[in-house]
Design an enzyme around this catalytic site. Sequence first.
Site, PDB file in Angstrom:
ATOM      1  N   ASP A 100       0.800  -1.224   0.000  1.00  0.00           N
ATOM      2  CA  ASP A 100       0.000   0.000   0.000  1.00  0.00           C
ATOM      3  C   ASP A 100       0.838   1.281   0.000  1.00  0.00           C
ATOM      4  O   ASP A 100       0.323   2.365   0.288  1.00  0.00           O
ATOM      5  CB  ASP A 100      -0.976  -0.004   1.180  1.00  0.00           C
ATOM      6  CG  ASP A 100      -2.149  -0.939   0.924  1.00  0.00           C
ATOM      7  OD1 ASP A 100      -2.531  -1.097  -0.257  1.00  0.00           O
ATOM      8  OD2 ASP A 100      -2.678  -1.514   1.884  1.00  0.00           O
ATOM      9  N   ASP A 157      -7.169  -4.631  -3.973  1.00  0.00           N
ATOM     10  CA  ASP A 157      -6.826  -3.250  -3.641  1.00  0.00           C
ATOM     11  C   ASP A 157      -5.554  -2.780  -4.353  1.00  0.00           C
ATOM     12  O   ASP A 157      -5.353  -1.596  -4.604  1.00  0.00           O
ATOM     13  CB  ASP A 157      -6.617  -3.092  -2.129  1.00  0.00           C
ATOM     14  CG  ASP A 157      -7.585  -3.903  -1.286  1.00  0.00           C
ATOM     15  OD1 ASP A 157      -8.013  -4.986  -1.734  1.00  0.00           O
ATOM     16  OD2 ASP A 157      -7.889  -3.476  -0.168  1.00  0.00           O
TER      17      ASP A 157
HETATM   18  N1  GLY Z   1      -7.066  -1.649   1.464  1.00  0.00           N
HETATM   19  C1  GLY Z   1      -7.817  -2.140   2.555  1.00  0.00           C
HETATM   20  C2  GLY Z   1      -9.217  -1.669   2.554  1.00  0.00           C
HETATM   21  O1  GLY Z   1      -9.760  -1.257   1.550  1.00  0.00           O
HETATM   22  O2  GLY Z   1      -9.816  -1.705   3.617  1.00  0.00           O
END
Ligand code: GLY
Length: 378
Positions: A100, A157
């Site tokens: 992320d 994601d």
């Molecule tokens: N990337 C984790 C979420 O969307 O909660």
Amino acid sequence: MYDKIISANKSFIDQTWEKLDGKLKQVAVRSRDKIPYTTVNGVHDDRQGKSISWWTNGFWGGLMWLMYLGSKNEEYRITAENAERLMDAAFANVAVLHHDVGFMWHIMSGANYRLTGNAEARNRNLLAAMTLASRYNISGKYIRSWNGDMAGWTIIDCMMNIPLLYWASRELGDPRFEKIAVAHADMAMRDHVRPDGSVAHIVSHDVENGDVIETLAGQGYAVGSSWSRGVAWALYGFVLSYIHTKKVEYLDTAKRVAHYFITNLVADDWLPIVDFRAPEEPKRYDSTAGAVAACGLIEIAKCVPEGEQKIYLDSAIKLLRAMEERFCNWQDDEDSVLQMGTERYNSDGKGDHIPIIYGDYFFVEAILKLRGEEFLAW
Ligand code: GLY
């Protein structure tokens, strides 16, 4: 068609922007020394210290850059630059960083560099890109998501993280980063997106050859269900990959996911629930899924021929209107705007129906797009 729909909704768009700016210019000063995630009794919390590597920590700085872009108010820029400096602490412990880093730096430092040419911001974004590229599994052809014993796991994601890699390739004139992004997007298109446009949140792969071992429910209700924020990540993520690569399969995938998302909103009240395949009761919403999807729908509308635009742009605006009416908090003395975000389906009530910083980020991004802002943060 696009401009006609925007004109028909101009007063909603302008009034919503005025309300956002009226409130957030005060919050920008109040929360200047924080890295917020949610609010406690209306006041932003702070994720510095041991939570500095938390995946949402770039959204505050990113939100401030968007507000600066739309208003040119220096208070936003000062807070955005401060957030970036506070986030440098996360680079001190790279072993705990995860995929992320795109969410964490590209919309903050990446935006800063692209808007101002700031060399320190460029360096931060390159560090983030190199960290993300280093997570690529060469034989499996995917970017691993998390750390620990989950070496074969990918989550949908990540489609929002790989724009960082497209940028790094362009910035350095080096195709390596883009090749990793494309390999990962091809995997996600094949292994995460189902034929009907719904999406598996987690896929577990064989680390030696990338074969799918199983799919997992992740933040959704159950295996085979349909976590709405995951669907939204795919919707927006694939149109972003199309914008960066011009591979038509990515746009077609974004459209297929969009049709699935829109169908589920129409079937209800234009407000996104947490999982489109969960039991009807108790009804639990996730506003953040709606805000992410609205951004993606607007971008799809800009990428398709005129005759196709209406369904995407109309849907984005209906969704934003419904959320503005039902989920927004316009009280100046409370720090968040978009309420009713939900972290995951199986949360035992913890993390349900709360404001989450990326809800505000994507809501603002969507309204800014409708105002005609062409800067693409991703
Ligand atoms: N990337 C984790 C979420 O969307 O909660």
